[in-house]
Every structure is written in C-alpha cells, then in structure tokens.
Design a protein around this motif. Structure first.
Motif, mmCIF file in Angstrom:
data_model
loop_
_atom_site.group_PDB
_atom_site.id
_atom_site.type_symbol
_atom_site.label_atom_id
_atom_site.label_comp_id
_atom_site.label_asym_id
_atom_site.label_seq_id
_atom_site.Cartn_x
_atom_site.Cartn_y
_atom_site.Cartn_z
ATOM 1 N N THR A 19 56.219 40.328 39.915
ATOM 2 C CA THR A 19 55.202 39.290 39.638
ATOM 3 C C THR A 19 55.248 39.000 38.140
ATOM 4 O O THR A 19 55.075 37.864 37.695
ATOM 5 N N HIS A 20 55.508 40.057 37.391
ATOM 6 C CA HIS A 20 55.810 39.937 35.954
ATOM 7 C C HIS A 20 57.238 40.440 35.765
ATOM 8 O O HIS A 20 57.560 41.583 36.128
ATOM 9 N N GLY A 21 58.102 39.543 35.228
ATOM 10 C CA GLY A 21 59.545 39.776 35.292
ATOM 11 C C GLY A 21 60.068 40.947 34.485
ATOM 12 O O GLY A 21 61.203 41.376 34.701
ATOM 13 N N LEU A 68 52.384 34.099 36.183
ATOM 14 C CA LEU A 68 52.340 33.882 37.638
ATOM 15 C C LEU A 68 51.095 34.520 38.242
ATOM 16 O O LEU A 68 50.522 33.986 39.198
ATOM 17 N N ASN A 69 50.648 35.645 37.623
ATOM 18 C CA ASN A 69 49.488 36.338 38.181
ATOM 19 C C ASN A 69 48.161 35.724 37.763
ATOM 20 O O ASN A 69 47.119 36.338 37.879
ATOM 21 N N ARG A 70 48.241 34.515 37.216
ATOM 22 C CA ARG A 70 47.032 33.725 36.949
ATOM 23 C C ARG A 70 47.225 32.331 37.545
ATOM 24 O O ARG A 70 46.533 31.395 37.186
ATOM 25 N N SER A 71 48.212 32.195 38.442
ATOM 26 C CA SER A 71 48.601 30.861 38.937
ATOM 27 C C SER A 71 48.257 30.631 40.395
ATOM 28 O O SER A 71 48.744 29.675 41.002
ATOM 29 N N VAL A 163 42.619 33.880 41.134
ATOM 30 C CA VAL A 163 43.802 33.376 40.409
ATOM 31 C C VAL A 163 45.002 34.300 40.609
ATOM 32 O O VAL A 163 46.117 33.951 40.244
ATOM 33 N N HIS A 164 44.759 35.502 41.164
ATOM 34 C CA HIS A 164 45.798 36.534 41.236
ATOM 35 C C HIS A 164 46.600 36.463 42.514
ATOM 36 O O HIS A 164 46.078 36.100 43.577
ATOM 37 N N LEU A 165 47.875 36.856 42.432
ATOM 38 C CA LEU A 165 48.776 36.804 43.585
ATOM 39 C C LEU A 165 48.199 37.587 44.750
ATOM 40 O O LEU A 165 48.212 37.151 45.895
ATOM 41 N N GLN A 166 47.641 38.765 44.475
ATOM 42 C CA GLN A 166 47.219 39.639 45.575
ATOM 43 C C GLN A 166 46.050 39.041 46.364
ATOM 44 O O GLN A 166 45.759 39.508 47.463
ATOM 45 N N SER A 167 45.418 37.997 45.838
ATOM 46 C CA SER A 167 44.287 37.399 46.576
ATOM 47 C C SER A 167 44.756 36.676 47.846
ATOM 48 O O SER A 167 43.943 36.242 48.648
ATOM 49 N N LEU A 175 49.260 48.189 42.204
ATOM 50 C CA LEU A 175 49.564 49.509 41.635
ATOM 51 C C LEU A 175 49.987 49.245 40.196
ATOM 52 O O LEU A 175 50.994 48.591 39.950
ATOM 53 N N GLU A 176 49.156 49.693 39.260
ATOM 54 C CA GLU A 176 49.386 49.473 37.828
ATOM 55 C C GLU A 176 49.736 50.806 37.197
ATOM 56 O O GLU A 176 48.880 51.699 37.139
ATOM 57 N N LEU A 177 51.007 50.969 36.828
ATOM 58 C CA LEU A 177 51.454 52.273 36.317
ATOM 59 C C LEU A 177 51.918 52.162 34.870
ATOM 60 O O LEU A 177 52.635 51.210 34.510
ATOM 61 N N ALA A 285 51.220 42.689 26.707
ATOM 62 C CA ALA A 285 51.148 41.331 27.298
ATOM 63 C C ALA A 285 49.821 40.657 27.028
ATOM 64 O O ALA A 285 49.652 39.470 27.296
ATOM 65 N N TYR A 286 48.832 41.426 26.494
ATOM 66 C CA TYR A 286 47.499 40.845 26.343
ATOM 67 C C TYR A 286 47.213 40.332 24.938
ATOM 68 O O TYR A 286 46.162 39.754 24.689
ATOM 69 N N TYR A 287 48.166 40.519 24.005
ATOM 70 C CA TYR A 287 47.955 39.979 22.645
ATOM 71 C C TYR A 287 47.750 38.469 22.742
ATOM 72 O O TYR A 287 46.814 37.918 22.194
HETATM 73 N N1 LIG Z 1 48.637 43.762 34.466
HETATM 74 C C1 LIG Z 1 48.090 42.956 35.535
HETATM 75 C C2 LIG Z 1 46.781 43.556 35.966
HETATM 76 C C3 LIG Z 1 46.199 42.866 37.156
HETATM 77 C C4 LIG Z 1 46.753 43.019 38.410
HETATM 78 C C5 LIG Z 1 46.166 42.411 39.529
HETATM 79 C C6 LIG Z 1 45.003 41.648 39.352
HETATM 80 C C7 LIG Z 1 44.448 41.495 38.074
HETATM 81 C C8 LIG Z 1 45.058 42.098 36.969
HETATM 82 C C9 LIG Z 1 47.833 41.530 35.057
HETATM 83 O O1 LIG Z 1 47.320 41.347 33.992
HETATM 84 O O2 LIG Z 1 48.156 40.624 35.775
#
Ligand SMILES: N[C@@H](Cc1ccccc1)C(=O)O
Ligand SMILES: CCCCCC(=O)O
Ligand SMILES: [Zn+2]
Length: 310
Positions: A19-21, A68-71, A163-167, A175-177, A285-287
C-alpha cells in the motif's frame, strides 16, 4: 452474560502488501505469495493477495502522486477518472472496483505496513470493529512472543469519512511493524509479519469452523491529536525529536517531559495537562504530513464473546 458478537462466516479475505511502496515487509511477502499462494490456503477459505501500489513498489517510494492510504475517500472513489487524476486516485478506484463493498463480500482486509518508529507490533483497527479486536486479542495471546510489545491502536476516521484502503472490508486490521527503515527489508520484522498473517488466517478459519471466542478485556490506544514539529515562517523544522523521546513509543509522556530539542541546545517540553502515550514518534513518512508524533490515550475495554452466525 454480555451478548455474543454475531458475524457471518468469513469467505473473502485479502492480504495487502505495498500500500506504501517502500514498506518492504509487506512488499516482499505479497510478491512471494503472488508467486506461491499455498501458505494462504485454509480449510474454509483461501486468502487473496494484492500488491496495492505496484509502481510505487517498483520505484521503492511511498507513493507516486499522493498517499494511496488516504485515497479511498468517497469523493476520490466516485470522481470520474480524468487523465489529470493522480495515479493513486485511479489505482484506488481500480482496487475499489474489484474489492469494494458493492462488488464483493470482502469480509476481511489485512493491510501490511512498516513504520520507522519503534512501535513493535501494532494492530490498527476501526473503533467498533469488535471482530478485528478479537483477532488482535488472539494474535496478542496466541501468536506473539509475550515478551514482545504488541499494541492495539484505534484509527480515527476523518470527519469527511473513510480514506484508508482497509475500510473496503467489512472488518479489517493493519499490521504496523517497526522500527524498519523505508526501502529496507529486515528479516526479523518480515518473519514476525509473516507469522502474524498466518496466525490471522488461522483465527479466521477457527472462527468459520465454529470456535467461540470468549469475551475479554484489553487496553486500546485512541488518538487524541497529532503534534507537529516547531517550524519557522518558511515551514522548515526548527527542532528535532528530543533524544529522550526518540524510540519511546507507547511509553507515558508526562507534563514537563522534553519532546523536542533545538540546535541551540534549548529543550522544548510537553506542556499538556495530562499524561499521553506518543506513537509514530519521528515516523519518516509523516514529516510531510506535519506530524512529529501522534498523542494517544490508553483506555480499557470489554469485548463481548464472538461466535460465527450460521
Ligand atoms: N502507516 C500507516 C498507518 C495506518 C494504517 C491504516 C490506517 C490508518 C493509518 C499510514 O499512515 O497509512
Ligand atoms: C491511528 C491512525 C494513524 C494514522 C496516521 C495519520 O493519519 O496520521
Ligand atoms: Zn504504510
């Protein structure tokens, strides 16, 4: 006796990498499973694999035009594709056309992420998704080496909606590792992620076959707010994460504790009223998202028992 959570059997499960390359554990695992999906077979279903952002994976970047995870917002998914559209907006629509609620009975999404922050194993799920909470509890109690930190972090859904893919899934977990550098594949992190995916599929299979999962209590973290770096009028950061906060994800931060340090030696202290639990501390990635850390509170919750509804 608290009521049992009733859910139908899980038929369609998608494991998502890339989802993040540049988050390599999920990228490597998804590519492996696309070649050989045998590991994803269970008695009551076989999970599908999705490499969500193939071009970002090829270039080993988080995304091409936009995250992509906000799209996966209603606005972007319902926009009629025009050439000027971002790559990720088009890609999100493609993925949604295949797995979106209307097109399929996508019951469960497992989205694989890595973070540069010291967040150990974090399960990200939506508030109210008791089914996902049962999965997280199963992973915490059955699959993870108890000495290894494992946390549940509830995703705060933006005002405008998902906005997230998993929705896309009826139920879902990310799973955030970490910590893992962007573009780097660490064997220990990949192995842990692989075990968690296998354990998750075991849980779903047990559920489908009628196992009842008793009610339980657990701690969950909820987002209070996002803290940015101190910045000058040009928007440049004027201080860095304090050395005493770095890598202290999920540990209590008390009023007066240092959070940033300026290059002139001056410390910037946390001046909130109450103790918070910072996470995603110094996530690379959050800067650009203007997030230095995310402040969370720890709450305790009781989850009703879970049994498949036949
Ligand atoms: N690192 C992910 C964390 C996340 C995953 C799933 C939903 C929301 C946030 C991101 O910022 O996209
Ligand atoms: C708890 C959810 C974390 C989301 C990361 C972000 O949107 O800043
Ligand atoms: Zn990610």
């Amino acid at each position: 006796m608290s009521p049992t959570v009733q859910c139908g059997a899980v038929s369609q499960v998608v494991v998502v990498g890339g989802t993040h390359g540049n988050e390599m554990s999920g990228v490597c695992l998804a590519k492996h499973w696309l070649q050989d999906p045998s590991e994803l077979h269970r008695k009551s279903f076989t999970a599908e694999v999705l490499l969500a952002n193939p071009i970002a994976v090829e270039r080993c970047v988080r995304y091409i035009d936009r995250d992509l995870n906000r799209s996966f917002s209603h606005e972007l998914l319902s926009a009629s594709g025009s050439e000027s559209d971002s790559y990720e907006a088009k890609r999100a629509r493609e993925i949604y056309q295949k797995y979106g609620p209307k097109q399929s009975s996508l019951n469960f999404v497992i989205d694989l992420h890595n973070t540069t922050s010291n967040m150990g194993t974090t399960f990200l799920l939506f508030k109210g998704d008791n089914f996902a909470l049962h999965l997280a509890n199963y992973l915490q109690t059955k699959c993870v080496d108890p000495s290894f930190p494992c946390h549940i972090l509830l995703i705060d859904i933006p005002e405008g909606g998902h906005v997230h893919l998993q929705s896309m899934g009826k139920h879902s977990v990310s799973l955030e590792l970490g910590p893992q550098p962007q573009g780097v594949a660490r064997a220990d992190v990949l192995t842990r992620m692989r075990a968690l995916v296998n354990c998750s599929l075991d849980f779903l299979d047990l559920f489908n076959q009628g196992t009842e999962f008793p009610s339980f209590e657990t701690d969950v973290h909820q987002v209070l707010y996002r803290a940015d770096f101190p910045r000058n009028e040009d928007g440049e950061i004027e201080a860095v994460i304090h050395s005493e906060l770095q890598d202290k994800d999920y540990l209590p931060l008390k009023p007066g504790d240092p959070i940033f340090q300026r290059l002139n030696g001056e410390d910037i202290l946390y001046n909130g009223e109450k103790q918070i639990y910072p996470v995603f501390i110094n996530e690379a990635a959050y800067y650009e998202k203007k997030v230095a850390f995310i402040a969370t509170e720890k709450t305790h919750c009781l989850v009703p028992a879970l049994k498949v509804q036949n």
